[in-house]
Design an enzyme around this catalytic site. Structure first.
Site, short mmCIF file in Angstrom:
data_model
loop_
_atom_site.label_atom_id
_atom_site.label_comp_id
_atom_site.label_asym_id
_atom_site.label_seq_id
_atom_site.Cartn_x
_atom_site.Cartn_y
_atom_site.Cartn_z
N LYS A 47 1.48 -3.37 6.69
CA LYS A 47 1.94 -3.63 5.32
C LYS A 47 3.46 -3.44 5.21
O LYS A 47 4.14 -4.21 4.54
CB LYS A 47 1.21 -2.69 4.34
CG LYS A 47 -0.26 -3.01 4.16
CD LYS A 47 -0.45 -4.34 3.44
CE LYS A 47 -1.90 -4.71 3.27
NZ LYS A 47 -2.09 -6.01 2.58
N SER A 89 0.82 -1.21 0.00
CA SER A 89 0.00 0.00 0.00
C SER A 89 0.86 1.25 0.00
O SER A 89 1.91 1.31 0.65
CB SER A 89 -0.87 -0.01 1.26
OG SER A 89 -1.44 1.24 1.47
N TYR A 98 -2.52 0.03 10.09
CA TYR A 98 -2.72 -0.61 8.79
C TYR A 98 -1.45 -0.48 7.95
O TYR A 98 -0.91 -1.46 7.43
CB TYR A 98 -3.91 0.02 8.05
CG TYR A 98 -3.93 -0.27 6.57
CD1 TYR A 98 -4.17 -1.57 6.11
CD2 TYR A 98 -3.67 0.73 5.63
CE1 TYR A 98 -4.15 -1.85 4.75
CE2 TYR A 98 -3.65 0.46 4.28
CZ TYR A 98 -3.90 -0.83 3.85
OH TYR A 98 -3.87 -1.11 2.51
C1 UD1 Z 1 -6.20 4.04 2.70
C2 UD1 Z 1 -4.71 3.92 2.54
C3 UD1 Z 1 -4.43 3.27 1.22
C4 UD1 Z 1 -5.17 1.97 1.09
C5 UD1 Z 1 -6.64 2.15 1.34
C6 UD1 Z 1 -7.30 0.81 1.42
C7 UD1 Z 1 -3.60 5.73 3.76
C8 UD1 Z 1 -3.17 7.12 3.72
N1 UD1 Z 1 -4.15 5.26 2.62
O1 UD1 Z 1 -6.63 4.92 1.73
O2 UD1 Z 1 -3.06 3.02 1.12
O3 UD1 Z 1 -4.99 1.43 -0.19
O4 UD1 Z 1 -6.84 2.80 2.58
O5 UD1 Z 1 -8.59 0.91 1.77
O6 UD1 Z 1 -3.46 5.07 4.75
N2 UD1 Z 1 -12.63 10.60 3.03
C9 UD1 Z 1 -13.60 11.47 3.42
N3 UD1 Z 1 -14.79 10.97 3.86
C10 UD1 Z 1 -15.05 9.63 3.93
C11 UD1 Z 1 -14.04 8.73 3.53
C12 UD1 Z 1 -12.83 9.26 3.09
O7 UD1 Z 1 -13.42 12.69 3.38
O8 UD1 Z 1 -16.15 9.23 4.37
C13 UD1 Z 1 -11.36 11.13 2.51
C14 UD1 Z 1 -10.14 10.70 3.30
O9 UD1 Z 1 -9.86 11.59 4.34
C15 UD1 Z 1 -9.06 10.71 2.20
C16 UD1 Z 1 -9.84 10.31 0.96
O10 UD1 Z 1 -11.20 10.59 1.22
O11 UD1 Z 1 -8.56 12.00 2.02
C17 UD1 Z 1 -9.70 8.84 0.60
O12 UD1 Z 1 -10.01 8.08 1.74
P1 UD1 Z 1 -10.20 6.50 1.66
O13 UD1 Z 1 -11.03 6.14 0.49
O14 UD1 Z 1 -10.63 6.01 3.00
O15 UD1 Z 1 -8.74 5.97 1.34
P2 UD1 Z 1 -7.35 6.26 2.08
O16 UD1 Z 1 -7.55 6.44 3.53
O17 UD1 Z 1 -6.64 7.32 1.33
#
Ligand code: UD1
Length: 340
Positions: A155, A127, A151
Site C-alpha cells: 500500500k 491503509s 501488505y
Molecule cells: C490489518 C491492517 C489494516 C487493514 C486490515 C485489512 C495492520 C497493522 N493493519 O488490520 O491496516 O485495514 O488489515 O484487513 O497491518 N486478532 C486476534 N485474533 C484473530 C484476528 C485478529 O487477536 O483471530 C487481533 C489482531 O492481532 C489485532 C486485532 O485483532 O490486534 C485486529 O486484527 P485484524 O482484524 O486482522 O486487523 P489488523 O491486522 O489490525
C-alpha cells in the site's frame, strides 16, 4: 454533480457499502471485480438497498489491461475508486509476491488504463498499516510511514507511485484514504463481511463463532505495551467508511495532485474490549484463548481523523457497539454468508 464512477472490488466488503452510498447520492456505478474474495450476490443486495441497480458489472482481474480497456471504452467513467486488492496481513507475510503483484501491479495497470482513456480522478484505498509500529498515537497523515509487512509495504509503494505520478501528470488527482479497521455491516443485514475461507480479520471471526461456525478465538498476544496487553485498533463502521469515499469524491477537485487522509474514529479498542462489546450486543459468549503474537502485527494504531473533518466535514458517526450489532445482524441473517 452525478458522475459515472468505476469501483474496482465493488462487490467486496467496503466496495459494496460504497456502491450503495454512491447510488443513494445519484451517481452511476460500474463495478469491476474478479470475485476472488467477494460474491456476485452482493451486487444484487446493493440494488435491493439502493432501490436501483449498478450500471454494469465486469468480472475481471484489475491487472487485466484488455478488460480495463473494455470498461473504459464502454462507459463514460468520470472517476475511479480502487478497492480491488489483497488485504490480509498474515497471508502477506506468507506470499509477499502475490501482494506486490496484485496490489502494486493492479494499481499501475489501472492508472495506465485511466491515463489512456483520459480519466484523471482516483480515490485509492490505502491503509493505516503503512504507519507500522507507531511510537505515538493518534496518528496524523504526517506521521512517518514504516510498513512492517508486505501488505502494508504494497500500500505504501502504491501511495509513493501515485504521488510521484501526480508530480509528472499535472491533470491527475488522487485522494489516498488510509483506513483504520473497517468493521460492521449495513444495518439492513443485506450486506456485510463474508470472507472466503478462514477469516483473517477479527470481526468476521467473532460473528462466525457466535453463529456456531467456529469454536473459539485465538487472541494474538497479550504482552503488547497496551492497557490489557492485547492489540489496540481504531475500529470504524463500514458505512462510515463508505460515506468517507463519497465525501472524498465530492472534494476530489478541491486541489491538484495527491492528498492523503486518515479514515478513523480517533478511538482505540483492545481485542478484549471488542470481545466484551460483541458479547454484550449479541448475548453470545465468545470463548477465547491467548496465543502467540501474529507475525507482522503491531501494538496500537489509532487515527487522528481531524484532517478529513476539516476538509470535508466527514467524521465517523457510529460506535463500536453499532459495529458489533450490525456485523452480528448480517451474520444471523446470512449464517453461511452470501452462499445460497
Ligand atoms: C490489518 C491492517 C489494516 C487493514 C486490515 C485489512 C495492520 C497493522 N493493519 O488490520 O491496516 O485495514 O488489515 O484487513 O497491518 N486478532 C486476534 N485474533 C484473530 C484476528 C485478529 O487477536 O483471530 C487481533 C489482531 O492481532 C489485532 C486485532 O485483532 O490486534 C485486529 O486484527 P485484524 O482484524 O486482522 O486487523 P489488523 O491486522 O489490525
Amino acid at each position: 454533480m452525478p458522475q459515472t464512477v468505476l469501483v474496482t472490488g465493488g462487490a467486496g466488503f467496503i466496495g459494496s457499502h460504497t456502491c450503495v452510498d454512491l447510488l443513494h447520492s445519484g451517481h452511476e456505478v460500474v463495478v469491476l471485480d474478479d470475485h476472488s474474495n467477494s460474491a456476485p450476490e452482493a451486487l444484487e443486495r446493493i440494488a435491493k438497498i439502493a432501490g436501483r441497480p449498478i450500471a454494469a458489472a465486469h468480472v475481471a482481474d484489475v491487472r487485466d489491461r484488455r478488460a480495463l480497456d473494455a470498461v473504459f471504452t464502454s462507459h463514460p467513467i468520470d472517476a475511479v475508486i480502487h478497492f480491488a486488492a489483497k488485504k490480509a496481513v498474515g497471508e502477506s507475510v506468507q506470499i509477499p509476491l502475490a501482494y506486490y503483484d496484485i496490489n502494486v501491479g493492479g494499481t499501475t495497470a489501472l492508472v495506465a488504463a485511466m491515463h489512456d482513456h483520459g480519466v484523471h480522478r482516483l480515490v485509492f484505498s490505502s491503509s493505516c498499516s503503512i504507519y507500522g509500529d507507531a511510537t505515538t498515537v493518534p496518528l496524523t497523515e504526517e506521521s512517518p510511514a514504516a510498513p512492517k509487512n508486505p501488505y502494508a509495504m504494497s500500500k505504501w509503494t502504491c501511495e509513493q507511485i501515485l504521488a510521484d505520478l501526480c508530480r509528472h501528470v499535472p491533470e491527475l488527482r488522487v485522494l489516498a484514504l488510509r483506513y483504520f479497521n473497517p468493521a460492521g455491516a449495513h444495518p439492513s443485514g443485506l450486506l456485510g463481511e463474508d470472507p472466503h475461507g478462514v477469516p483473517n480479520n477479527i470481526m468476521p471471526f467473532l460473528t462466525q463463532i457466535a453463529v456456531g461456525r467456529r469454536d473459539e478465538l485465538s487472541v494474538f498476544g497479550d504482552d503488547y505495551p497496551t492497557a490489557d496487553g492485547t492489540g489496540v485498533r481504531d475500529y470504524l463502521h463500514v458505512v462510515d467508511v463508505a460515506e468517507g469515499h463519497r465525501a472524498a469524491l465530492d472534494h476530489i477537485d478541491d486541489g491538484p495532485g495527491m492528498r492523503t487522509f486518515n479514515l478513523g474514529t480517533g478511538r482505540g479498542a483492545s481485542v478484549l474490549e471488542l470481545v466484551r462489546t460483541f458479547e454484550e450486543v449479541s448475548g453470545r459468549s465468545i470463548p477465547y484463548h491467548v496465543t502467540a503474537r501474529r507475525p507482522g502485527d503491531v501494538a496500537e494504531l489509532v487515527a487522528d481523523p481531524a484532517k478529513a473533518a476539516a476538509a470535508w466535514g466527514w467524521s465517523a458517526r457510529r460506535d463500536l457497539a453499532a459495529m458489533c450489532r450490525d456485523a452480528w445482524n448480517f451474520q444471523q441473517q446470512n449464517p453461511s454468508g452470501y452462499a445460497p
